[in-house]
Design a protein around this motif. Structure first.
Motif, PDB file in Angstrom:
ATOM      1  N   LYS A  51     -58.795  -7.921  12.567  1.00 51.95           N
ATOM      2  CA  LYS A  51     -57.873  -7.619  11.446  1.00 51.95           C
ATOM      3  C   LYS A  51     -58.485  -6.607  10.468  1.00 51.95           C
ATOM      4  O   LYS A  51     -58.452  -6.787   9.260  1.00 51.95           O
ATOM      5  CB  LYS A  51     -57.497  -8.893  10.692  1.00 51.95           C
ATOM      6  CG  LYS A  51     -56.952 -10.006  11.563  1.00 51.95           C
ATOM      7  CD  LYS A  51     -55.562  -9.703  12.017  1.00 51.95           C
ATOM      8  CE  LYS A  51     -54.957 -10.900  12.722  1.00 51.95           C
ATOM      9  NZ  LYS A  51     -54.345 -10.620  13.964  1.00 51.95           N
ATOM     10  N   ILE A  52     -59.045  -5.534  11.016  1.00 54.83           N
ATOM     11  CA  ILE A  52     -59.666  -4.490  10.211  1.00 54.83           C
ATOM     12  C   ILE A  52     -58.816  -3.231  10.317  1.00 54.83           C
ATOM     13  O   ILE A  52     -58.386  -2.838  11.393  1.00 54.83           O
ATOM     14  CB  ILE A  52     -61.107  -4.213  10.696  1.00 54.83           C
ATOM     15  CG1 ILE A  52     -61.975  -5.443  10.408  1.00 54.83           C
ATOM     16  CG2 ILE A  52     -61.681  -2.972  10.046  1.00 54.83           C
ATOM     17  CD1 ILE A  52     -63.383  -5.343  10.922  1.00 54.83           C
ATOM     18  N   SER A  53     -58.596  -2.592   9.172  1.00 51.10           N
ATOM     19  CA  SER A  53     -57.809  -1.361   9.144  1.00 51.10           C
ATOM     20  C   SER A  53     -58.632  -0.202   9.698  1.00 51.10           C
ATOM     21  O   SER A  53     -59.786  -0.005   9.320  1.00 51.10           O
ATOM     22  CB  SER A  53     -57.389  -1.034   7.711  1.00 51.10           C
ATOM     23  OG  SER A  53     -56.753   0.221   7.684  1.00 51.10           O
ATOM     24  N   ILE A  54     -58.010   0.566  10.602  1.00 49.38           N
ATOM     25  CA  ILE A  54     -58.662   1.765  11.139  1.00 49.38           C
ATOM     26  C   ILE A  54     -57.799   3.000  10.878  1.00 49.38           C
ATOM     27  O   ILE A  54     -58.040   4.058  11.435  1.00 49.38           O
ATOM     28  CB  ILE A  54     -58.988   1.611  12.641  1.00 49.38           C
ATOM     29  CG1 ILE A  54     -57.724   1.349  13.456  1.00 49.38           C
ATOM     30  CG2 ILE A  54     -60.031   0.528  12.872  1.00 49.38           C
ATOM     31  CD1 ILE A  54     -57.935   1.390  14.961  1.00 49.38           C
ATOM     32  N   SER A  55     -56.812   2.854  10.000  1.00 46.51           N
ATOM     33  CA  SER A  55     -55.868   3.946   9.747  1.00 46.51           C
ATOM     34  C   SER A  55     -56.530   5.170   9.109  1.00 46.51           C
ATOM     35  O   SER A  55     -55.996   6.269   9.183  1.00 46.51           O
ATOM     36  CB  SER A  55     -54.724   3.461   8.864  1.00 46.51           C
ATOM     37  OG  SER A  55     -55.221   3.022   7.617  1.00 46.51           O
ATOM     38  N   HIS A  56     -57.689   5.002   8.519  1.00 45.92           N
ATOM     39  CA  HIS A  56     -58.399   6.098   7.860  1.00 45.92           C
ATOM     40  C   HIS A  56     -59.361   6.833   8.800  1.00 45.92           C
ATOM     41  O   HIS A  56     -59.980   7.811   8.403  1.00 45.92           O
ATOM     42  CB  HIS A  56     -59.184   5.549   6.661  1.00 45.92           C
ATOM     43  CG  HIS A  56     -60.223   4.557   7.053  1.00 45.92           C
ATOM     44  ND1 HIS A  56     -59.915   3.287   7.513  1.00 45.92           N
ATOM     45  CD2 HIS A  56     -61.581   4.649   7.093  1.00 45.92           C
ATOM     46  CE1 HIS A  56     -61.024   2.648   7.801  1.00 45.92           C
ATOM     47  NE2 HIS A  56     -62.041   3.443   7.560  1.00 45.92           N
ATOM     48  N   LEU A  57     -59.468   6.363  10.037  1.00 44.87           N
ATOM     49  CA  LEU A  57     -60.448   6.916  10.964  1.00 44.87           C
ATOM     50  C   LEU A  57     -59.856   7.982  11.877  1.00 44.87           C
ATOM     51  O   LEU A  57     -58.653   8.035  12.098  1.00 44.87           O
ATOM     52  CB  LEU A  57     -61.013   5.795  11.845  1.00 44.87           C
ATOM     53  CG  LEU A  57     -61.737   4.665  11.128  1.00 44.87           C
ATOM     54  CD1 LEU A  57     -62.164   3.607  12.134  1.00 44.87           C
ATOM     55  CD2 LEU A  57     -62.929   5.188  10.355  1.00 44.87           C
ATOM     56  N   VAL A  58     -60.733   8.805  12.428  1.00 42.08           N
ATOM     57  CA  VAL A  58     -60.362   9.725  13.506  1.00 42.08           C
ATOM     58  C   VAL A  58     -60.341   8.870  14.766  1.00 42.08           C
ATOM     59  O   VAL A  58     -61.367   8.301  15.151  1.00 42.08           O
ATOM     60  CB  VAL A  58     -61.389  10.867  13.641  1.00 42.08           C
ATOM     61  CG1 VAL A  58     -61.071  11.724  14.857  1.00 42.08           C
ATOM     62  CG2 VAL A  58     -61.439  11.708  12.376  1.00 42.08           C
ATOM     63  N   LEU A  59     -59.173   8.755  15.393  1.00 47.27           N
ATOM     64  CA  LEU A  59     -59.009   7.861  16.537  1.00 47.27           C
ATOM     65  C   LEU A  59     -58.932   8.647  17.840  1.00 47.27           C
ATOM     66  O   LEU A  59     -57.913   8.696  18.518  1.00 47.27           O
ATOM     67  CB  LEU A  59     -57.764   6.982  16.349  1.00 47.27           C
ATOM     68  CG  LEU A  59     -57.811   6.070  15.133  1.00 47.27           C
ATOM     69  CD1 LEU A  59     -56.488   5.336  14.954  1.00 47.27           C
ATOM     70  CD2 LEU A  59     -58.966   5.084  15.246  1.00 47.27           C
TER      71      LEU A  59
END
Length: 128
Positions: A51-59
């Motif tokens: 349940k960790i946000s990764i929306s700010h990362l380069v995916l």
């Protein structure tokens, strides 16, 4: 980062780009996954199981051409923001004597272009 809910503030857990990339590469090697499968596994590991946000990362995969380019571009953008941040005093006022006006203009142009257009050839030209 905080997210307001009905009666309280819920803290949103986030991770760094470095930790995401490290985990992705470990998953790829440890489980003998393809780059695409390792990316998918790592995204699910953080978003669904932890349940960790990764929306700010380069995916993207950090070893792919596009992944390397995206990370370099993100670093350049962050460097411009960090440089501009040095021009702000602790009380929020702008530093009175800016020594490198050209550097300020360059950083402001880069940030403006990124915010307006996303990353473009015009921004690439400023990065050099």
């Amino acid at each position: 980062h905080h997210q307001k809910t009905k009666n309280h503030i819920k803290q949103i857990k986030m991770i760094s780009q470095e930790l995401f990339d490290e985990t992705l590469l470990e998953n790829e090697e440890l489980f003998d996954l393809s780059p695409t499968a390792a990316l998918q596994e790592t995204m699910e590991e953080y978003t669904i199981r932890q349940k960790i946000s990764i929306s700010h990362l380069v995916l993207s995969h950090p070893n792919s051409t596009s992944g390397k380019n995206e990370r370099l571009r993100r670093k350049q953008y962050n460097d411009w923001l960090s440089y501009l941040d040095t021009l702000i005093e602790s009380d929020g006022s702008v530093v009175k004597q800016v020594k490198e006006v050209d550097g300020v203009i360059h950083a402001l142009r880069g940030v403006r272009l990124c915010c307006r257009d996303g990353w473009s050839d015009e921004v690439d030209a400023l990065s050099t």
